[in-house]
Design a protein around this motif. Structure first.
Motif, PDB file in Angstrom:
ATOM      1  N   ASN A  96       0.810  -1.220   0.000  1.00  0.00           N
ATOM      2  CA  ASN A  96       0.000   0.000   0.000  1.00  0.00           C
ATOM      3  C   ASN A  96       0.842   1.268   0.000  1.00  0.00           C
ATOM      4  O   ASN A  96       0.345   2.350   0.286  1.00  0.00           O
ATOM      5  CB  ASN A  96      -0.954   0.045   1.199  1.00  0.00           C
ATOM      6  N   SER A  97       2.114   1.104  -0.301  1.00  0.00           N
ATOM      7  CA  SER A  97       2.969   2.280  -0.342  1.00  0.00           C
ATOM      8  C   SER A  97       3.870   2.194  -1.583  1.00  0.00           C
ATOM      9  O   SER A  97       3.505   1.517  -2.547  1.00  0.00           O
ATOM     10  CB  SER A  97       3.787   2.355   0.949  1.00  0.00           C
ATOM     11  N   THR A  98       5.004   2.811  -1.502  1.00  0.00           N
ATOM     12  CA  THR A  98       5.913   2.848  -2.638  1.00  0.00           C
ATOM     13  C   THR A  98       7.204   2.145  -2.272  1.00  0.00           C
ATOM     14  O   THR A  98       7.690   2.287  -1.154  1.00  0.00           O
ATOM     15  CB  THR A  98       6.253   4.319  -2.985  1.00  0.00           C
ATOM     16  N   LEU A  99       7.684   1.341  -3.203  1.00  0.00           N
ATOM     17  CA  LEU A  99       8.980   0.718  -2.990  1.00  0.00           C
ATOM     18  C   LEU A  99       9.960   1.343  -3.963  1.00  0.00           C
ATOM     19  O   LEU A  99       9.746   1.358  -5.169  1.00  0.00           O
ATOM     20  CB  LEU A  99       8.892  -0.795  -3.233  1.00  0.00           C
ATOM     21  N   PHE A 100      11.011   1.893  -3.421  1.00  0.00           N
ATOM     22  CA  PHE A 100      12.013   2.550  -4.250  1.00  0.00           C
ATOM     23  C   PHE A 100      13.225   1.637  -4.363  1.00  0.00           C
ATOM     24  O   PHE A 100      13.891   1.339  -3.380  1.00  0.00           O
ATOM     25  CB  PHE A 100      12.392   3.892  -3.608  1.00  0.00           C
ATOM     26  N   LEU A 101      13.427   1.134  -5.581  1.00  0.00           N
ATOM     27  CA  LEU A 101      14.551   0.231  -5.798  1.00  0.00           C
ATOM     28  C   LEU A 101      15.686   1.022  -6.419  1.00  0.00           C
ATOM     29  O   LEU A 101      15.697   1.285  -7.616  1.00  0.00           O
ATOM     30  CB  LEU A 101      14.139  -0.912  -6.721  1.00  0.00           C
ATOM     31  N   ASP A 102      16.615   1.409  -5.565  1.00  0.00           N
ATOM     32  CA  ASP A 102      17.745   2.204  -6.056  1.00  0.00           C
ATOM     33  C   ASP A 102      18.777   1.252  -6.624  1.00  0.00           C
ATOM     34  O   ASP A 102      18.871   0.105  -6.196  1.00  0.00           O
ATOM     35  CB  ASP A 102      18.329   3.009  -4.874  1.00  0.00           C
ATOM     36  N   GLU A 103      19.524   1.736  -7.581  1.00  0.00           N
ATOM     37  CA  GLU A 103      20.582   0.933  -8.199  1.00  0.00           C
ATOM     38  C   GLU A 103      20.010  -0.378  -8.741  1.00  0.00           C
ATOM     39  O   GLU A 103      20.575  -1.450  -8.546  1.00  0.00           O
ATOM     40  CB  GLU A 103      21.686   0.603  -7.168  1.00  0.00           C
ATOM     41  N   ILE A 104      18.879  -0.314  -9.386  1.00  0.00           N
ATOM     42  CA  ILE A 104      18.217  -1.506  -9.890  1.00  0.00           C
ATOM     43  C   ILE A 104      19.108  -2.266 -10.866  1.00  0.00           C
ATOM     44  O   ILE A 104      19.011  -3.492 -10.980  1.00  0.00           O
ATOM     45  CB  ILE A 104      16.867  -1.123 -10.556  1.00  0.00           C
ATOM     46  N   GLY A 105      20.015  -1.547 -11.495  1.00  0.00           N
ATOM     47  CA  GLY A 105      20.915  -2.171 -12.469  1.00  0.00           C
ATOM     48  C   GLY A 105      21.834  -3.200 -11.845  1.00  0.00           C
ATOM     49  O   GLY A 105      22.404  -4.038 -12.530  1.00  0.00           O
ATOM     50  N   GLU A 106      21.968  -3.141 -10.496  1.00  0.00           N
ATOM     51  CA  GLU A 106      22.887  -4.067  -9.829  1.00  0.00           C
ATOM     52  C   GLU A 106      22.195  -5.359  -9.377  1.00  0.00           C
ATOM     53  O   GLU A 106      22.807  -6.222  -8.770  1.00  0.00           O
ATOM     54  CB  GLU A 106      23.534  -3.406  -8.607  1.00  0.00           C
TER      55      GLU A 106
END
Ligand SMILES: NC(=O)c1ccc[n+]([C@@H]2O[C@H](COP(=O)([O-])OP(=O)(O)OC[C@H]3O[C@@H](n4cnc5c(N)ncnc54)[C@H](OP(=O)(O)O)[C@@H]3O)[C@@H](O)[C@H]2O)c1
Lengths: 886, 251
Positions: free
Chosen positions: A667-677
């Motif tokens: 029910n919120s936001t998931l921020f996937l930083d550095e998804i390229g890794e």
């Protein structure tokens, strides 16, 4: 010919002097006879034992007259026979006869002419053996005597209260036979001999009774001292040794199951085979095996024949063993206290003395009942002590590990068993998952067990339903369950234990699960007590675990909150109103309200996270925390559990259940930083979660539906990553629904000054230093720098400069030398071929130089290579105008 | 054959023992006085050893309802238990005609219990149900005597001489087990009061028999034909008259 009667027959009368002489002689004879008679009578009245009578025959009679031997036989009216009772056969010629022993033990019929004539005669009667022995039905002892040279027998019946009780047999091997005097004397002492025999019988009877009584008395005083099973074994052993030195005994006790008997105490001196003993010791024999139940139902001792019982079809193995051991007959007696059967006593004897055996068994029974009662009391005490300890232990229990230790210990100590399974009802009230079990119980069927344990069942599973519906639990017989096709029963059987005890775990009226314990027998009271405690402990632990998870969640949320506060503060730091940023703001406001996935690209330090937060904060999800995962910050093997969570025990080191970031971001936001890794495996899983909008924890079976808004960010060129096969194309398409590219700082020259001022304010606030201005020279310097680290580099630079500034003025900057690799964004270099690096570096340089290839301030100038060389390099690398004018 | 006669010293037992011995069988006459007691179990295991046939002709020393029931139950269980263990092949018992329809009488209940134990034991058996022994008439008269009067009903009565009973018992003991009931009775049927009247007169007993029409046996009301065989029965040869005459000779 038979010759009956006393002296008359042999007394002739002669006339005259001779007559007188004879008369004197006769008188003399009478006197002598009378003396002998008197002496013998005297002796006879003193006779008490067989030996006394024997002595009398030997000394008193044989000393005076010649005879070969004497025998007394006794009549048994129940089968109308007579049988040897006393044998004065010293010097008897027939002792060496083949049939001697047979004669000694024979019962001769009263219903034949020879002995009938003796019975009818009123006085001693003699027979020449050769005349009577061959008559029909004559007793064989006549023949036997004859064959050893005996010629004549004098038979005298012994009477008691007008009824014949036996016979005195006197034999001679002299041709002259028995003298008249002898016959007369014998006739004279018949009443005394009869009396002597009666006395002996009476005396023997008394002695026997006396012996029995003192035996029982001794036994009872030994039994009175018996306290333990071992004492009992010793006492019984001692007693039976006295009765039958070579024979053994076995006492079997009715087991608590009430339908089998097992050895309680025993002595089997003839059994040398350890295997047989072990077998007999360890087997529980079916009570209703057709033999034990007969003994238990019989009020009197039963004499049994091993072979006959086997032929009858009784299959209990002990019979086979006894047959092997050569035990032909044995006696079985029930041991009973009041109206309660306790067990049976088996004796290796083939004669029954009812009175004695009953006496012995009554005592054994009492002792046994006492020991059993004592054992029961101390067992109950022991159990209570354990329960008390257990309840103390369990009130201290906070974690599953502690509970497990407490449960395993209490089951082992009190019931010598192990925990098969505790299943606990889940929050949904429908599913039951494995909560605790002792793996060591099922080592033989490990895989199957693991499978079944991992399977989540529902309250409708038939066995569980039965258990939950029961008041006090249910006992399943493993054998019967096997027959009825219960899938679990195979597992149960592998333990070798006979019953599965399944009880509901309840706290108050609320069922919280089920407990399954395998054992041959359990004390119902004990199990109930333990289950009540376990229920409470589990409820506590569940509450505790919930509390812990809640606490953890709060902690995590708190961290995020802090972070968010930080970023919210930072968000206002998205400074800059340049064209490039205006475009970004537009995109943010466009996409924020939707649930669309966003892919933010841009170099390091361009503020991708700020943008992600801006999106989140402008979305309907802004009341929940945005959850951030840095895909580059975790080792590949942990990234999955970080994202998707795992169940307890899912892999080594997974000691606790863990909620993944995905679940956290529900029910919120998931921020996937550095998804390229993100490693390939995790990419695949991520894709599945995005597609299916649900996930399973690692090692879990449960699927969790999710509503998560995804924002991914990377400083890589994902397009190229896909081409190079390092990033899944399908995932890329899923993520790249709405791309937002953040321009590098060097492309936002107009935003540099406002940014610098903003950071100055920020850090003067936090350091307390007063910076009033930046010199125009510095501003110029800032603008001409390439900012490979972008805004973040600018911020750090300002921070450092403030610390170094003197008298409120920044008039110099410590910009790193624009030589070497550190000038370039290291992120751009990662995983690139030399050509690629060269290509992008040339493009970048060209961009900065406004596309000027050669001459002063041109790219060739900066790259310190001749213009021609640059040209040819650009050609070779395929750099066109569109690459650097964008 | 080896034959064990329990109650071998009793009225019927003595005769059966003698008959069987005459026929050359090995017979054990068992009674407490010969050391074989079905109540205490004394001597029982030894006596049943290698025995082919057991004939139970014992009777309870007390006829009180509870005592007689206790006697036949205990003796029956002990005896049949020993027989099973010894592998006895035939159990013969002497019961009473009409025992099943006179269950209001304690003695009959006890005899029925004895029969049931036999039937349930699994040992092959023959149950011989006999009518009252002629020798028992005196006893019947005694228990019905009030003062100088003997009150007896016209209940049907078909008494049998003990010699006949013994002969039948010996015959069935030597035959194969029927695993059922056979009935034996005297050759003539009377009203009970009539037999008593003639008997008392014959022995010059001063008591007078007062007949009534309430059929009863040992104080319990019974159907008029309870004491006589309903179906087929083997009949003895010794008539009441013939028996009476031998009684006086013996007396
Ligand atoms: N009377 C009738 O009209 C009539 C009709 C049909 C059937 N019957 C049945 O015929 C059977 C024989 O009757 P009866 O008149 O011949 O009996 P009986 O003369 O009273 O003899 C009874 C016998 O039983 C023996 N006995 C008593 N207690 C014993 C024990 N504990 N263990 C072994 N033997 C024991 C006695 O032994 P001791 O001599 O040592 O005491 C005696 O030999 C009885 O079962 C009776 O019910 C009677």
């Amino acid at each position: 010919m038979k010759n009956e009667g006393g002296k008359e027959n042999n007394r002739h009368s002669t006339p005259g002097k001779k007559e007188a002489e004879t008369l004197i002689q006769t008188v003399e004879d009478y006197r002598r006879e009378k003396e002998i008679l008197l002496a013998l009578s005297n002796e006879l009245t003193k006779v008490r034992e067989k030996n006394d009578l024997l002595h009398l025959f030997k000394k008193g009679i044989k000393g005076l007259f010649y005879i070969s031997h004497t025998i007394i036989t006794l009549i048994d009216y129940k089968d109308e026979t007579y049988t040897p009772f006393l044998l004065d056969n010293e010097g008897s010629p027939i002792r060496t006869h083949d049939r001697y022993q047979e004669m000694v033990h024979s019962r001769f019929s009263l219903n034949e002419p020879f002995i009938q004539s003796v019975l009818q005669a009123s006085a001693p009667i003699s027979f020449l053996l050769k005349e009577v022995m061959d008559l029909p039905q004559s007793p064989p002892f006549l023949q036997v005597n004859y064959e050893k040279g005996v010629t004549e027998i004098l038979m005298t019946k012994l009477m008691k209260e007008g009824k014949p009780i036996g016979f005195l047999h006197i034999y001679t091997d002299k041709p002259e036979g028995f003298s008249a005097e002898f016959r007369s004397i014998i006739n004279g002492i018949v009443p005394q001999i009869s009396g002597a025999v009666s006395n002996i019988l009476k005396n023997e009877e008394l002695l026997k009774e006396e012996k029995e009584k003192s035996f029982l008395l001794d036994f009872s005083s030994e039994i009175a001292a018996v306290r333990t099973k071992d004492d009992l074994a010793r006492a019984v052993h001692g007693a039976f040794r006295k009765l039958n030195p070579s024979g053994g005994f076995v006492i079997r006790r009715i087991n608590e199951d009430k339908h089998t008997l097992s050895i309680y105490v025993y002595d089997m001196p003839n059994v040398k085979n350890r295997k047989i003993i072990k077998e007999l010791e360890n087997t529980s024999f079916e009570m209703n095996d057709g033999l034990q139940n007969r003994i238990l139902n019989s009020a009197i001792p039963v004499l049994l024949n091993t072979e006959r019982e086997i032929r009858r079809g009784i299959t209990s193995t002990y019979l086979q063993y006894w047959k092997q051991l050569g035990i032909e007959n044995f006696v079985g007696i029930r041991l009973r206290n009041g109206e309660t059967n306790l067990g049976i006593l088996l004796l290796d004897i083939d004669e029954i003395n009812v009175r004695l055996l009953k006496g012995i068994c009554a005592q054994i029974s009492i002792a046994m009942a006492n020991i059993i009662a004592n054992d029961q009391v101390s067992k109950t005490q022991g159990e209570q002590a354990f329960l008390l300890d257990f309840s103390k232990d369990i009130t201290r229990v906070r974690t599953r590990e502690e509970l497990q230790h407490a449960i395993f210990t209490v089951l082992d100590k009190t019931m010598h068993t192990k925990l098969a399974m505790i299943r606990v009802l889940e929050d949904d009230g429908i599913h039951l998952s494995a909560f605790m079990y002792d793996k060591s119980l099922f080592t033989k069927v490990k895989d199957q067990f693991d499978n079944m344990a991992a399977h989540r069942i529902t309250v409708d599973e038939p066995y569980t339903a039965q258990v939950l519906a029961s008041e006090e639990g249910i006992m399943f017989s493993v054998e019967e369950e096997i027959k009825s096709g219960n899938d679990y029963a195979g597992l149960w059987r592998s333990t070798g234990l006979k019953n599965m005890y399944a009880l509901p775990l309840r706290v108050g009226d609320k069922s919280i699960g089920t407990i399954w314990i395998l054992a041959n027998r359990l004390s119902p009271l004990l199990v109930k007590g333990i289950c009540a405690q376990i229920s409470i402990a589990i409820a506590n632990i569940q509450a505790n675990e919930k509390l812990l998870t809640y606490k953890k969640k709060l902690e995590i949320e708190n961290d995020y909150l802090k972070e968010q506060i930080k970023t919210i503060y930072n968000f206002s730091e998205i400074i800059g109103n340049g064209e490039a940023m205006q475009r970004v703001y537009r995109l943010i406001s466009l996409v924020a309200d939707s649930n669309t996935s966003v892919l933010i690209t841009g170099e390091t330090g361009t503020g991708k996270e700020l943008v992600a937060r801006a999106i989140h904060n402008a979305s309907g999800r802004k009341d929940k925390l945005m959850v951030k995962v840095n895909c580059a910050a975790l080792p590949a093997n942990l990234i999955e559990s970080e994202l998707f969570g795992h169940e307890r025990g899912a892999f080594t080191g997974a000691t606790d259940r863990r909620i993944g970031k995905f679940e956290l971001a529900n029910n919120s936001t998931l921020f996937l930083d550095e998804i390229g890794e993100l490693p390939p495996d995790a990419q695949a899983k991520l894709l599945r979660v995005i597609q299916e909008r649900e996930l399973e924890r690692i090692g879990g079976k449960q699927t969790i539906r999710l509503d998560v808004r995804l924002i991914a960010a990377t400083n890589r060129n994902l397009d190229e990553e896909v081409k190079a096969g390092r990033f899944r194309a399908d995932l890329y398409f899923r993520l790249n629904v709405f791309p937002i590219h953040l321009p590098p700082l060097r492309e936002r020259q107009e935003d540099i000054e406002p940014l610098a001022n903003f950071f100055i304010q920020k850090y003067t606030r936090s350091t307390g230093r007063k910076i009033k201005s930046i010199s125009p020279k510095v501003i110029q310097k800032l603008r001409s720098y390439t900012w490979p680290g972008n805004v973040r580099e600018l911020e750090h630079l300002i921070e450092r400069s403030i610390l170094l500034a003197e008298d409120g003025k920044i008039d110099d900057l410590f910009i790193p030398e624009s030589t070497g690799t550190d000038k370039t964004n290291p992120a751009l270099l990662l995983n690139r071929s030399l050509d690629e690096v060269e290509r992008s570096y040339i493009i970048e340089t060209l961009k900065r130089c406004g596309g000027k290839i050669s001459g002063t301030g041109s790219a060739a100038d900066i790259l310190k290579i001749p213009g021609n060389t640059l040209h040819s390099k650009m050609k070779k690398l395929g750099i066109s105008k569109s690459d650097y004018f964008s | 054959m080896k034959i064990l006669v329990i109650g071998g010293s009793g009225l019927i037992g003595t005769k059966v023992v003698a008959l069987l011995r005459q026929k050359g069988h090995q017979v054990i006459a068992a009674s407490p006085s010969t050391g074989i007691n079905t109540i205490t179990g004394e001597g029982l295991a030894e006596a049943t050893k290698d025995t082919d046939v057991v004939i139970d002709l014992a009777n309870s020393p007390s006829f009180e309802d509870n005592a007689v029931m206790e006697f036949f139950q205990t003796a029956g269980r002990n005896l049949l238990g020993a027989e099973i263990s010894a592998g006895v092949k035939h159990h013969v018992a002497l019961s009473i005609v009409g025992v099943d329809i006179m269950q209001n009488i304690g003695y009959m209940r006890a005899k029925m219990a004895q029969e049931d134990i036999i039937r349930q034991s699994g040992v092959p058996y023959t149950i011989i149900r006999s009518t009252q022994f002629l020798e028992f008439i005196g006893g019947i008269a005694n228990q019905a005597t009030k003062g100088n009067e003997v009150h007896l009903s016209d209940v049907k009565f078909q008494p049998i001489a003990s010699d006949d009973v013994a002969a039948f018992v010996a015959k069935y003991a030597l035959a194969a087990p029927t695993n059922g009931i056979v009935e034996i009775a005297g050759p003539e049927r009377f009203d009970m009061y009539d037999v008593a009247t003639r008997y008392l007169k014959y022995i010059n007993d001063p008591r007078t028999v007062v007949p009534n029409d309430q059929p009863a046996y040992y104080g319990g009301a019974v159907p008029r034909t309870a004491l006589v065989p309903a179906g087929h029965a083997e009949l003895g040869t010794i008539s009441f008259g013939k028996w009476l005459s031998t009684q006086l000779q013996q007396a």
